[in-house]
Design a protein around this motif. Structure first.
Motif, PDB file in Angstrom:
ATOM      1  N   ARG A 282       0.822  -1.206   0.000  1.00  0.00           N
ATOM      2  CA  ARG A 282       0.000   0.000   0.000  1.00  0.00           C
ATOM      3  C   ARG A 282       0.858   1.259   0.000  1.00  0.00           C
ATOM      4  O   ARG A 282       0.554   2.233  -0.695  1.00  0.00           O
ATOM      5  CB  ARG A 282      -0.902   0.027   1.243  1.00  0.00           C
ATOM      6  N   GLU A 283       1.929   1.223   0.793  1.00  0.00           N
ATOM      7  CA  GLU A 283       2.766   2.409   0.929  1.00  0.00           C
ATOM      8  C   GLU A 283       3.548   2.750  -0.328  1.00  0.00           C
ATOM      9  O   GLU A 283       4.130   3.832  -0.443  1.00  0.00           O
ATOM     10  CB  GLU A 283       3.750   2.221   2.089  1.00  0.00           C
ATOM     11  N   ASP A 284       3.570   1.829  -1.293  1.00  0.00           N
ATOM     12  CA  ASP A 284       4.279   2.079  -2.551  1.00  0.00           C
ATOM     13  C   ASP A 284       3.487   2.970  -3.498  1.00  0.00           C
ATOM     14  O   ASP A 284       4.033   3.442  -4.510  1.00  0.00           O
ATOM     15  CB  ASP A 284       4.589   0.757  -3.269  1.00  0.00           C
TER      16      ASP A 284
ATOM     17  N   CYS B 114       3.722   4.614  -8.868  1.00  0.00           N
ATOM     18  CA  CYS B 114       4.202   3.689  -7.845  1.00  0.00           C
ATOM     19  C   CYS B 114       5.590   3.201  -8.234  1.00  0.00           C
ATOM     20  O   CYS B 114       5.975   3.250  -9.403  1.00  0.00           O
ATOM     21  CB  CYS B 114       3.247   2.500  -7.691  1.00  0.00           C
ATOM     22  N   VAL B 115       6.334   2.745  -7.243  1.00  0.00           N
ATOM     23  CA  VAL B 115       7.671   2.215  -7.476  1.00  0.00           C
ATOM     24  C   VAL B 115       7.587   0.699  -7.514  1.00  0.00           C
ATOM     25  O   VAL B 115       7.050   0.075  -6.594  1.00  0.00           O
ATOM     26  CB  VAL B 115       8.650   2.653  -6.367  1.00  0.00           C
ATOM     27  N   VAL B 116       8.057   0.095  -8.597  1.00  0.00           N
ATOM     28  CA  VAL B 116       8.031  -1.360  -8.727  1.00  0.00           C
ATOM     29  C   VAL B 116       9.451  -1.882  -8.875  1.00  0.00           C
ATOM     30  O   VAL B 116      10.358  -1.163  -9.314  1.00  0.00           O
ATOM     31  CB  VAL B 116       7.183  -1.807  -9.944  1.00  0.00           C
TER      32      VAL B 116
ATOM     33  N   SER C  21      -4.833  -5.485   8.278  1.00  0.00           N
ATOM     34  CA  SER C  21      -3.582  -4.757   8.478  1.00  0.00           C
ATOM     35  C   SER C  21      -2.463  -5.249   7.558  1.00  0.00           C
ATOM     36  O   SER C  21      -1.298  -4.864   7.720  1.00  0.00           O
ATOM     37  CB  SER C  21      -3.127  -4.882   9.938  1.00  0.00           C
ATOM     38  N   GLU C  22      -2.809  -6.095   6.608  1.00  0.00           N
ATOM     39  CA  GLU C  22      -1.826  -6.632   5.658  1.00  0.00           C
ATOM     40  C   GLU C  22      -1.275  -5.482   4.797  1.00  0.00           C
ATOM     41  O   GLU C  22      -2.039  -4.723   4.203  1.00  0.00           O
ATOM     42  CB  GLU C  22      -2.486  -7.688   4.773  1.00  0.00           C
ATOM     43  N   PRO C  23       0.055  -5.344   4.726  1.00  0.00           N
ATOM     44  CA  PRO C  23       0.645  -4.248   3.946  1.00  0.00           C
ATOM     45  C   PRO C  23       0.512  -4.415   2.432  1.00  0.00           C
ATOM     46  O   PRO C  23       0.645  -3.443   1.688  1.00  0.00           O
ATOM     47  CB  PRO C  23       2.115  -4.264   4.371  1.00  0.00           C
ATOM     48  N   ALA C  24       0.242  -5.640   1.960  1.00  0.00           N
ATOM     49  CA  ALA C  24       0.161  -5.894   0.523  1.00  0.00           C
ATOM     50  C   ALA C  24      -0.930  -5.066  -0.138  1.00  0.00           C
ATOM     51  O   ALA C  24      -1.998  -4.834   0.445  1.00  0.00           O
ATOM     52  CB  ALA C  24      -0.090  -7.377   0.266  1.00  0.00           C
ATOM     53  N   LEU C  25      -0.670  -4.634  -1.364  1.00  0.00           N
ATOM     54  CA  LEU C  25      -1.655  -3.838  -2.099  1.00  0.00           C
ATOM     55  C   LEU C  25      -2.884  -4.672  -2.441  1.00  0.00           C
ATOM     56  O   LEU C  25      -4.015  -4.213  -2.303  1.00  0.00           O
ATOM     57  CB  LEU C  25      -1.023  -3.284  -3.377  1.00  0.00           C
TER      58      LEU C  25
END
Length: 322
Positions: free
Chosen positions: A189-191, A199-201, A231-235
């Motif tokens: 998400r933070e990306d 977004c940065v990949v 709360s999973e950080p994954a997009l």
């Protein structure tokens, strides 16, 4: 006899002798002086270890190294000789037999040839052999086929088939960024920078680049993220109660299911990437910019992705030729 004279004689004999014979000739000529050369009998396992260490230093990914190792191990085991003694005909025979036994495509055979060329060129550069036996094995000619892309109608059908906000956001994101599925599942998400719609990949070889998405993707992605209570950080996460990071297999399976619902036979992640490239070229994006957008090291790779529509060729002909 001086070293420079030894090297000149060896070069003159390159067309007539194989590596084993050339190394023997060099040893004999050098023995006439006090010149010493490296002639240790390294076994194939040692040579492979040193080769992979060099490729790893160059930034080759572990996934690629694993594929290289499996391929080269099969080649050396099948021929049954030390790599420094292998000649061109033995490699040609291996490729011919492999294609016959496995009914492999020309693309597969050329991939094997390319890996062999990399290994034996490294042996040559490191002075284990005088010349690579793959030099005279030319690139396999592969017929060019028109790659599949999604039509505008198919993309709308896929969007209409979505009953989950995640799926709609995922389709729009793939379609507008053109990123690889492996890059998609690594995003957090933070990306995501919603302000700049970018977004940065991390692409192949852990190379970092910026990808961009359109306004529609932004709206659907925000709605999807706002609907989540985990709360999973994954997009992108799974739809089950655990909400774990979505995997490559999970993306492929879901897209296939969505395609079957609306009667689209072949729906897979990479097709979005090819569609973006083709659309960009048709609308006049310079190929160098598209190369940067897709994260390709070589522009030739970008050209393989971007298939110009025949109708546009016809229009261009009328415009420039008459």
């Amino acid at each position: 006899m001086q070293k420079i004279e030894v090297d000149r004689v060896v070069r003159e004999m390159l067309p007539y002798l194989n590596n084993q014979q050339l190394m023997r000739l060099k040893t004999v000529l050098s023995s006439l002086t006090d010149t010493t050369i490296r002639n240790e009998m390294d076994d194939n396992e040692v040579l492979l270890e040193r080769y992979f260490a060099a490729k790893r230093t160059e930034g080759c990914s572990e996934k690629s190294l694993k594929y290289y190792k499996a391929t080269l191990t099969k080649v050396l085991a099948a021929i049954g000789k030390n790599a420094k003694e292998i000649v061109t005909d033995e490699l040609r025979d291996y490729l011919t037999n492999y294609q016959a036994v496995h009914a492999s495509s020309k693309v597969t055979i050329d991939n094997i040839r390319r890996i062999m060329s990399s290994f034996f060129s490294w042996l040559e550069d490191e002075d284990y052999i005088v010349k690579s036996p793959v030099r005279r094995i030319h690139k396999v000619k592969v017929s060019t086929t028109v790659k599949e892309t999604y039509s505008d109608e198919e993309l709308e059908k896929l969007r209409d088939s979505c009953t989950q906000m995640r799926d709609l956001a995922m389709i729009d994101f793939l379609a507008s960024t053109g990123i690889r599925v492996g890059e998609l599942v690594l995003l957090n998400r933070e990306d995501i920078d919603f302000q700049e719609r970018e977004c940065v990949v991390f692409g192949k070889g852990n190379k970092e680049r910026i990808a961009y998405f359109d306004a529609r993707s932004k709206l659907h992605l925000q709605k999807y993220l706002n609907s989540r209570d985990d709360s999973e950080p994954a997009l992108f996460v799974s739809l089950n109660k655990n909400r774990t990071r979505l995997t490559i297999g999970g993306v492929e399976s879901r897209l296939k299911t969505l395609g079957q619902k609306v009667g689209i036979v072949r729906v897979y992640p990479h097709k979005f990437r090819r569609t973006l490239a083709t659309t960009a070229i048709d609308k006049g994006m310079p190929i160098e910019q598209l190369q940067q957008l897709l994260g390709h090291k070589r522009i030739d790779t970008t050209l393989h992705y971007a298939m110009v529509k025949q109708q546009n060729v016809k229009i261009a002909h009328r415009k420039y030729i008459g």
